[in-house]
Design a protein around this motif. Sequence first.
Motif, short mmCIF file in Angstrom:
data_model
loop_
_atom_site.label_atom_id
_atom_site.label_comp_id
_atom_site.label_asym_id
_atom_site.label_seq_id
_atom_site.Cartn_x
_atom_site.Cartn_y
_atom_site.Cartn_z
N THR A 42 46.77 1.30 -60.02
CA THR A 42 45.47 0.98 -60.59
C THR A 42 44.37 1.28 -59.59
O THR A 42 44.37 0.75 -58.47
N VAL A 43 43.46 2.16 -59.98
CA VAL A 43 42.29 2.49 -59.16
C VAL A 43 41.10 1.71 -59.70
O VAL A 43 40.63 1.97 -60.81
N ASN A 44 40.65 0.73 -58.94
CA ASN A 44 39.49 -0.08 -59.34
C ASN A 44 38.23 0.48 -58.67
O ASN A 44 37.96 0.23 -57.50
N GLY A 45 37.48 1.29 -59.43
CA GLY A 45 36.27 1.92 -58.90
C GLY A 45 35.02 1.17 -59.33
O GLY A 45 35.05 -0.04 -59.57
N VAL A 46 33.94 1.89 -59.45
CA VAL A 46 32.67 1.34 -59.92
C VAL A 46 32.14 2.27 -61.01
O VAL A 46 32.05 3.48 -60.82
N GLY A 47 31.83 1.71 -62.17
CA GLY A 47 31.36 2.51 -63.29
C GLY A 47 29.86 2.77 -63.25
O GLY A 47 29.12 2.16 -62.47
N SER A 48 29.42 3.71 -64.09
CA SER A 48 27.99 4.02 -64.18
C SER A 48 27.74 4.81 -65.46
O SER A 48 28.67 5.16 -66.20
N HIS A 49 26.48 5.14 -65.69
CA HIS A 49 26.13 6.08 -66.74
C HIS A 49 26.68 7.45 -66.37
O HIS A 49 26.67 7.85 -65.20
N GLY A 50 27.18 8.18 -67.38
CA GLY A 50 27.75 9.49 -67.10
C GLY A 50 26.76 10.48 -66.53
O GLY A 50 27.16 11.45 -65.86
N ALA A 51 25.46 10.26 -66.75
CA ALA A 51 24.44 11.15 -66.22
C ALA A 51 23.99 10.76 -64.83
O ALA A 51 23.19 11.48 -64.21
N MET A 52 24.50 9.63 -64.33
CA MET A 52 24.08 9.14 -63.02
C MET A 52 25.30 8.78 -62.17
O MET A 52 25.47 7.63 -61.75
N PRO A 53 26.20 9.73 -61.93
CA PRO A 53 27.45 9.43 -61.24
C PRO A 53 27.26 9.00 -59.79
O PRO A 53 28.19 8.45 -59.19
N HIS A 54 26.06 9.21 -59.23
CA HIS A 54 25.84 8.79 -57.85
C HIS A 54 25.82 7.26 -57.73
O HIS A 54 25.92 6.72 -56.63
N HIS A 55 25.70 6.57 -58.88
CA HIS A 55 25.78 5.11 -58.86
C HIS A 55 27.23 4.61 -58.95
O HIS A 55 27.46 3.40 -58.87
N PHE A 93 43.58 6.46 -49.56
CA PHE A 93 42.57 6.83 -50.56
C PHE A 93 41.61 5.68 -50.81
O PHE A 93 40.40 5.91 -51.00
N ALA A 94 42.13 4.47 -50.82
CA ALA A 94 41.26 3.30 -51.02
C ALA A 94 40.21 3.22 -49.91
O ALA A 94 39.02 2.98 -50.17
N GLU A 95 40.65 3.44 -48.68
CA GLU A 95 39.71 3.39 -47.56
C GLU A 95 38.73 4.57 -47.60
O GLU A 95 37.52 4.41 -47.37
N SER A 96 39.23 5.75 -47.93
CA SER A 96 38.38 6.94 -47.94
C SER A 96 37.27 6.85 -48.99
O SER A 96 36.13 7.26 -48.75
N TYR A 97 37.61 6.32 -50.15
CA TYR A 97 36.66 6.29 -51.26
C TYR A 97 35.98 4.92 -51.41
O TYR A 97 35.17 4.73 -52.32
N ASP A 98 36.36 3.97 -50.54
CA ASP A 98 35.76 2.64 -50.57
C ASP A 98 35.96 1.97 -51.92
O ASP A 98 35.03 1.47 -52.55
N VAL A 99 37.21 1.97 -52.37
CA VAL A 99 37.58 1.30 -53.62
C VAL A 99 38.86 0.51 -53.38
O VAL A 99 39.48 0.60 -52.30
N GLU A 100 39.27 -0.23 -54.38
CA GLU A 100 40.56 -0.93 -54.34
C GLU A 100 41.57 -0.12 -55.14
O GLU A 100 41.31 0.27 -56.27
N ILE A 101 42.73 0.15 -54.53
CA ILE A 101 43.83 0.82 -55.23
C ILE A 101 45.07 -0.07 -55.10
O ILE A 101 45.48 -0.40 -53.99
N VAL A 102 45.64 -0.43 -56.24
CA VAL A 102 46.76 -1.38 -56.27
C VAL A 102 48.00 -0.68 -56.82
O VAL A 102 48.09 -0.42 -58.03
N PRO A 103 48.98 -0.35 -55.96
CA PRO A 103 50.23 0.24 -56.46
C PRO A 103 51.24 -0.85 -56.85
O PRO A 103 51.36 -1.87 -56.19
N ASP A 104 51.94 -0.63 -57.96
CA ASP A 104 52.99 -1.53 -58.42
C ASP A 104 54.25 -0.69 -58.63
O ASP A 104 54.32 0.11 -59.56
N LEU A 105 55.23 -0.84 -57.73
CA LEU A 105 56.47 -0.07 -57.79
C LEU A 105 57.61 -0.98 -58.21
O LEU A 105 57.82 -2.04 -57.60
N ARG A 106 58.35 -0.56 -59.23
CA ARG A 106 59.43 -1.38 -59.77
C ARG A 106 60.74 -0.58 -59.82
O ARG A 106 60.92 0.25 -60.72
N PRO A 107 61.65 -0.80 -58.87
CA PRO A 107 62.96 -0.14 -58.95
C PRO A 107 63.75 -0.70 -60.12
O PRO A 107 64.16 -1.87 -60.11
N VAL A 108 63.94 0.10 -61.16
CA VAL A 108 64.55 -0.40 -62.40
C VAL A 108 66.00 0.05 -62.57
O VAL A 108 66.73 -0.55 -63.37
#
Length: 387
Positions: free
Chosen positions: A191-204, A281-296
């Motif tokens: 799960t990549v938890n980023g920050v949303g914005s208007h599609g015309a203003m992606p710098h936000h 990637f989380a550090e580079s892009y300043d976001v939260e990235i949560v991996p969930d690995l399940r050996p099934v």
Amino acid sequence: MPVLPKINEYADELTAIRRDFHEHPEIGFEEVRTSGIVADLLRKWGVDEVHTGIGKTGVVGIINGKREGKRTIGLRADMDALPMQELTNLPYASKNPGAFHGCGHDSHTTMLLGAARYLAETRDFAGRAVVIFQPAEEGLGGARAMLADGLFQKFPCDEVYGMHNNPLAEPNKFGVKPGPAMAGATFFDITVNGVGSHGAMPHHARDPIVIATALVQNLQSIVSRNVQPTQPAVLSVTQIHSGSAYNVVPDKAVISGTIRYFSDEVRDLIHTRLNKLCKGFAESYDVEIVPDLRPVFDVLMNDADLSESYREAAAEIVGEENATITKELVMGSEDFADMLRAVPGAYCTLGHKGSVPVHNPGFLLDDAMLPVGASIMARIIERRLAA
């Protein structure tokens, strides 16, 4: 020895049972109707003990041989269907929307029922046979659920055997691979938890789609640049979910997929690299990235000596020329591996007429295989418990 004559006598009945299961498929841990029919038939056919509710919807039957013996052999079949739509147009096609026996588990259940009926009628062995009807093989942990319920503590087995249909092999071609045979599997969601914005203003925004797509490309380097080339492994991204509108940069993206491997060391290496990439990637892009690995699924390991015993039993039914020891590793996974970690045994494939692979909405199974598979299962009991 061809198909066992007694089993051949009720081949038409086995076909009817299989087609009924096919028409009324149930996905993992929902096999209430299926397990009820299995239990009722075992009782009808004189199986000595029938136990239900093992691993939620699993069924176990006990058949005592007519000669005394201290050893017990287990036979296992899976009962669940896939959560997919059937597109075969068969007269007995699935009546349950979104459920389809597209992997042939209806045949596995039926073949084991045929073997159980034969063994209960003849009892030409010393010791006892345990027939195990497992729920939820398709990635939901049915084998582990039965084991957690004390399967082999309540019903101890010295050996255990399983079987899978193979539409891509010649009819009645039996194959078993000693040692590692089928891959272990991990399912993952990132799960990549980023920050949303208007599609015309992606710098936000901190666009999770841009981050997710870049991460997917880097995930493909894990196997190619970290795993030793002589060690088979696969990492496949199979889903990306994000967004809800043309003019909205979303705030979240989810990447899903599977990892396949043949050793715990390779599994751990891939897990470690995936986690590190997510952290980087989380550090580079300043976001939260949560991996969930399940050996099934564990790596399926066939005992070498028991694989040969299985082959010898099969040869009496399909002929020496059709009973083979194979060398090919299979990247698909099978949760019978969990049972083989607890009890030694072997898992085989049996070919049948057809050209459409399993897990395809048009998959077709040839009912002619039913008495053949049932005979092989019965024969391994008679051979291994012959003393």
